[in-house]
Design an enzyme around this catalytic site. Structure first.
Site, mmCIF file in Angstrom:
data_model
loop_
_atom_site.group_PDB
_atom_site.id
_atom_site.type_symbol
_atom_site.label_atom_id
_atom_site.label_comp_id
_atom_site.label_asym_id
_atom_site.label_seq_id
_atom_site.Cartn_x
_atom_site.Cartn_y
_atom_site.Cartn_z
ATOM 1 N N ASP A 116 0.819 -1.207 0.000
ATOM 2 C CA ASP A 116 0.000 0.000 0.000
ATOM 3 C C ASP A 116 0.859 1.265 0.000
ATOM 4 O O ASP A 116 0.417 2.334 0.410
ATOM 5 C CB ASP A 116 -0.942 0.011 1.210
ATOM 6 C CG ASP A 116 -0.189 -0.028 2.535
ATOM 7 O OD1 ASP A 116 1.044 -0.256 2.510
ATOM 8 O OD2 ASP A 116 -0.820 0.160 3.583
ATOM 9 N N HIS B 21 22.801 2.914 -19.768
ATOM 10 C CA HIS B 21 21.850 3.250 -18.703
ATOM 11 C C HIS B 21 22.171 2.481 -17.423
ATOM 12 O O HIS B 21 21.279 1.972 -16.745
ATOM 13 C CB HIS B 21 20.416 2.981 -19.164
ATOM 14 C CG HIS B 21 19.935 3.951 -20.199
ATOM 15 N ND1 HIS B 21 18.788 3.773 -20.920
ATOM 16 C CD2 HIS B 21 20.457 5.128 -20.634
ATOM 17 C CE1 HIS B 21 18.614 4.776 -21.766
ATOM 18 N NE2 HIS B 21 19.623 5.615 -21.602
ATOM 19 N N ASP C 173 26.262 10.741 -15.106
ATOM 20 C CA ASP C 173 25.154 11.330 -15.876
ATOM 21 C C ASP C 173 24.037 11.589 -14.873
ATOM 22 O O ASP C 173 23.355 10.650 -14.435
ATOM 23 C CB ASP C 173 24.722 10.349 -16.969
ATOM 24 C CG ASP C 173 23.652 10.921 -17.906
ATOM 25 O OD1 ASP C 173 22.985 11.896 -17.525
ATOM 26 O OD2 ASP C 173 23.480 10.378 -19.011
ATOM 27 N N ASP D 232 20.288 17.964 -17.208
ATOM 28 C CA ASP D 232 20.765 16.662 -17.702
ATOM 29 C C ASP D 232 22.211 16.853 -18.150
ATOM 30 O O ASP D 232 22.473 17.386 -19.220
ATOM 31 C CB ASP D 232 19.871 16.202 -18.860
ATOM 32 C CG ASP D 232 20.208 14.798 -19.341
ATOM 33 O OD1 ASP D 232 21.122 14.174 -18.786
ATOM 34 O OD2 ASP D 232 19.538 14.329 -20.292
ATOM 35 N N HIS E 74 24.488 5.742 -29.960
ATOM 36 C CA HIS E 74 23.281 6.516 -29.640
ATOM 37 C C HIS E 74 23.295 7.854 -30.380
ATOM 38 O O HIS E 74 24.287 8.247 -31.003
ATOM 39 C CB HIS E 74 23.132 6.724 -28.128
ATOM 40 C CG HIS E 74 24.265 7.466 -27.475
ATOM 41 N ND1 HIS E 74 24.411 8.832 -27.540
ATOM 42 C CD2 HIS E 74 25.302 7.020 -26.718
ATOM 43 C CE1 HIS E 74 25.486 9.202 -26.864
ATOM 44 N NE2 HIS E 74 26.047 8.120 -26.353
ATOM 45 N N HIS F 38 18.805 15.169 -27.320
ATOM 46 C CA HIS F 38 17.341 15.104 -27.286
ATOM 47 C C HIS F 38 16.816 16.431 -26.766
ATOM 48 O O HIS F 38 17.533 17.221 -26.146
ATOM 49 C CB HIS F 38 16.872 13.949 -26.393
ATOM 50 C CG HIS F 38 17.469 13.969 -25.006
ATOM 51 N ND1 HIS F 38 17.011 14.792 -24.003
ATOM 52 C CD2 HIS F 38 18.508 13.274 -24.457
ATOM 53 C CE1 HIS F 38 17.725 14.602 -22.912
ATOM 54 N NE2 HIS F 38 18.657 13.692 -23.153
ATOM 55 N N HIS G 298 13.567 13.650 -21.596
ATOM 56 C CA HIS G 298 13.485 13.446 -23.039
ATOM 57 C C HIS G 298 12.183 14.122 -23.454
ATOM 58 O O HIS G 298 11.119 13.496 -23.505
ATOM 59 C CB HIS G 298 13.490 11.956 -23.380
ATOM 60 C CG HIS G 298 14.830 11.320 -23.185
ATOM 61 N ND1 HIS G 298 15.194 10.141 -23.785
ATOM 62 C CD2 HIS G 298 15.914 11.700 -22.459
ATOM 63 C CE1 HIS G 298 16.426 9.820 -23.446
ATOM 64 N NE2 HIS G 298 16.883 10.751 -22.629
ATOM 65 N N GLU H 68 25.392 15.430 -26.506
ATOM 66 C CA GLU H 68 26.049 14.425 -25.670
ATOM 67 C C GLU H 68 26.706 13.304 -26.477
ATOM 68 O O GLU H 68 26.289 12.145 -26.401
ATOM 69 C CB GLU H 68 25.053 13.830 -24.680
ATOM 70 C CG GLU H 68 23.738 13.360 -25.299
ATOM 71 C CD GLU H 68 22.817 12.712 -24.280
ATOM 72 O OE1 GLU H 68 23.279 11.824 -23.532
ATOM 73 O OE2 GLU H 68 21.638 13.090 -24.231
ATOM 74 N N TYR I 279 32.399 4.309 -26.336
ATOM 75 C CA TYR I 279 32.263 3.215 -25.383
ATOM 76 C C TYR I 279 32.993 2.011 -25.969
ATOM 77 O O TYR I 279 32.508 1.387 -26.919
ATOM 78 C CB TYR I 279 30.786 2.905 -25.150
ATOM 79 C CG TYR I 279 29.964 4.163 -24.920
ATOM 80 C CD1 TYR I 279 29.840 4.724 -23.649
ATOM 81 C CD2 TYR I 279 29.369 4.818 -25.993
ATOM 82 C CE1 TYR I 279 29.130 5.892 -23.450
ATOM 83 C CE2 TYR I 279 28.650 5.989 -25.803
ATOM 84 C CZ TYR I 279 28.537 6.527 -24.537
ATOM 85 O OH TYR I 279 27.833 7.688 -24.358
ATOM 86 N N ARG J 158 31.362 9.998 -21.991
ATOM 87 C CA ARG J 158 30.294 10.828 -22.547
ATOM 88 C C ARG J 158 30.412 12.219 -21.932
ATOM 89 O O ARG J 158 30.731 12.352 -20.743
ATOM 90 C CB ARG J 158 28.920 10.227 -22.250
ATOM 91 C CG ARG J 158 27.766 10.995 -22.866
ATOM 92 C CD ARG J 158 26.460 10.172 -22.891
ATOM 93 N NE ARG J 158 25.950 9.812 -21.585
ATOM 94 C CZ ARG J 158 26.004 8.585 -21.066
ATOM 95 N NH1 ARG J 158 26.594 7.599 -21.746
ATOM 96 N NH2 ARG J 158 25.517 8.329 -19.873
ATOM 97 N N GLU K 148 28.093 15.747 -21.827
ATOM 98 C CA GLU K 148 26.740 16.228 -22.157
ATOM 99 C C GLU K 148 26.472 17.579 -21.516
ATOM 100 O O GLU K 148 26.730 17.772 -20.323
ATOM 101 C CB GLU K 148 25.704 15.221 -21.655
ATOM 102 C CG GLU K 148 24.257 15.644 -21.854
ATOM 103 C CD GLU K 148 23.289 14.629 -21.270
ATOM 104 O OE1 GLU K 148 22.117 14.643 -21.683
ATOM 105 O OE2 GLU K 148 23.696 13.837 -20.396
#
Length: 450
Positions: free
Chosen positions: A42, A247, A264, A276, A355, A359, A366, A389, A393, A417, A419
């Protein structure tokens, strides 16, 4: 602690509603709020308002429904159905605005208890030329809308009128949301400032032997201390080879001497505008030769791509620029072999960069808005905000394409990366055509070392 809740600007929301209803023409729109979502047993997840509903109302309670009725007379065009004031419930979950607050605070022409929606919805929708409602997203509201619409169609032979179409409100709303108002840009600047200062704090604190989770805690504590709602998304704190998982959110490994750390992370403000940012730096404060070469390449790609952010260009231009710089540099380093244009056309670089380069950013991380309309890419306009970004990799997770060199062990486990959040600006105001909202997070090679 700073209080970063913005002053509620009723006129800003009223202006949005007027624009939206002008776009609707003779159609009516039904826009539901979010509902509470069960975490387990709950216990519910913290409430997060539906972004479209928030954009038009500023009302931050669950289960409400907003009606936008340009076909109705003045004084009943914006109607809110809300949970009424109820002291017994408010003891448990906090104060509600109720029907009175919906009118007095949030500018509704009329407001009713949410339980009356089923009975009153047909009357409000009567006379509309169409009904704008997002089918498939609101299972409790959808049957009520469809029943009201069906009743109109059943009466059409007698009355001679009915809402003849069920429309998606998303294209209208999302086109509005794509280009940010100056007040929205200021909120995104604030989200960028808080997010950037958290990255700077984390970089100063990192040492070998710390855990990824310690750094996550440091960042997210900073968000809360500066008055943000919290993290805008699951923070990625990825040391070494973990950074090659795009991710990665486990954030449980120990940071090793000699590895890079990719972070990130961005905050979400109390009115849902987001930051971001990604930064990558050496855990021990010094790049190895391979790390420095790849980092410098990603940084060069990002700077070139940011340079393409200006009115008249497209997000595709930004991506293509980053890809060209990355592929050219990977050929120079021996990680790719062949003609640069041919490698790009064949996608032979995608085992190293898989990638897109960015965005849209706004109320959603996003954010909404089309990137292309048919065969044409959407041109960047002042007020649009996007991330830039690029990354690299290097791992064994994806097969090396036929004809490309095997990856030497010295490169493996390096994930990078970089960004930033970038607003498109009018060239008459900002000669370069853009503003980096997250410039407070440093990224030069020298700044990443200590």
């Amino acid at each position: 602690m700073a209080d970063l809740a913005p002053v509620f600007d009723a006129q800003l929301f009223a202006d949005r509603r007027e624009r939206f209803m002008a776009e609707l023409g003779g159609a009516a729109a039904v826009i539901p709020a979010a509902t509470l979502v069960t975490h387990h047993a709950d216990t519910e997840w913290p409430f997060r308002q539906n972004s479209d509903f928030w954009y038009l109302t500023g009302f931050d309670e669950p289960d409400a429904v907003a009606l936008f009725l340009p076909h109705r007379p003045e004084g009943e065009r914006f109607v809110l159905f809300v949970n009424p004031r109820e002291p017994a419930a408010e003891v448990w979950t906090g104060r509600r605005w109720g029907c009175e607050g919906a009118v007095e605070r949030f500018g509704a022409d009329l407001s009713h208890p949410r339980v009356e929606l089923d009975a009153l919805l047909p009357r409000y929708l009567d006379g509309a030329e169409g009904i704008a409602f997002r089918v498939g997203s609101h299972p409790l509201i959808e049957p009520l809308v469809l029943r009201s619409w069906g009743a109109q169609l059943d009466r059409a032979s007698r009355t001679g009128s009915a809402a003849l179409a069920l429309l998606a409100p998303c294209p209208l709303l999302h086109r509005m949301r794509l280009r940010k108002h100056p007040a929205e840009l200021e909120r995104l600047r604030e989200a960028g400032r808080i997010s950037a200062s958290a990255h700077e704090l984390a970089r100063a604190a990192v040492r070998p032997g710390m855990s990824e989770r310690q750094i996550q805690a440091l960042i997210e504590q900073h968000f809360l201390e500066l008055g943000a709602r919290g993290a805008a998304y699951g923070s990625i704190v990825a040391g070494g080879d973990n950074a090659c998982v795009l991710h990665y959110i486990d954030n449980s490994a120990v940071l090793q001497d000699g590895d890079l750390l990719l972070i990130d992370a961005g905050c979400s403000l109390r009115d849902y505008y987001n930051g971001d940012i990604t930064r990558t730096f050496p855990v021990n404060g010094r790049f190895s030769g391979e790390q420095r070469e790849l980092y410098s390449l990603v940084l060069a790609a990002q700077e070139a791509a940011i340079g393409r952010v200006k009115p008249g260009h497209t997000a595709e231009d930004v991506h293509d620029t980053a890809v060209h710089v990355l592929v050219e540099g990977l050929v120079d380093l021996g990680l790719l072999r062949g003609d640069v244009d041919g490698l790009i056309e064949q996608g032979s670089y995608r085992h190293l960069y898989m990638h897109r380069t960015g965005h849209w950013l706004g109320l959603d991380v996003h954010d909404v808005g089309a990137y292309r309309l048919g065969e044409h890419h959407v041109e960047l306009e002042p007020g649009i905000v996007l991330t830039v970004e690029p990354g690299l990799y290097v791992s064994d997770r994806l097969a090396v394409p036929d004809g490309q060199p095997a990856i030497d062990e010295r490169w493996k486990g390096i994930g990078i990366r970089i960004e930033d959040d970038v607003a498109v600006r009018d060239l008459a105001e900002v000669s370069c055509g853009h503003e980096v909202l997250t410039a407070g997070a440093l990224k030069a090679v020298a700044d990443m070392e200590r």
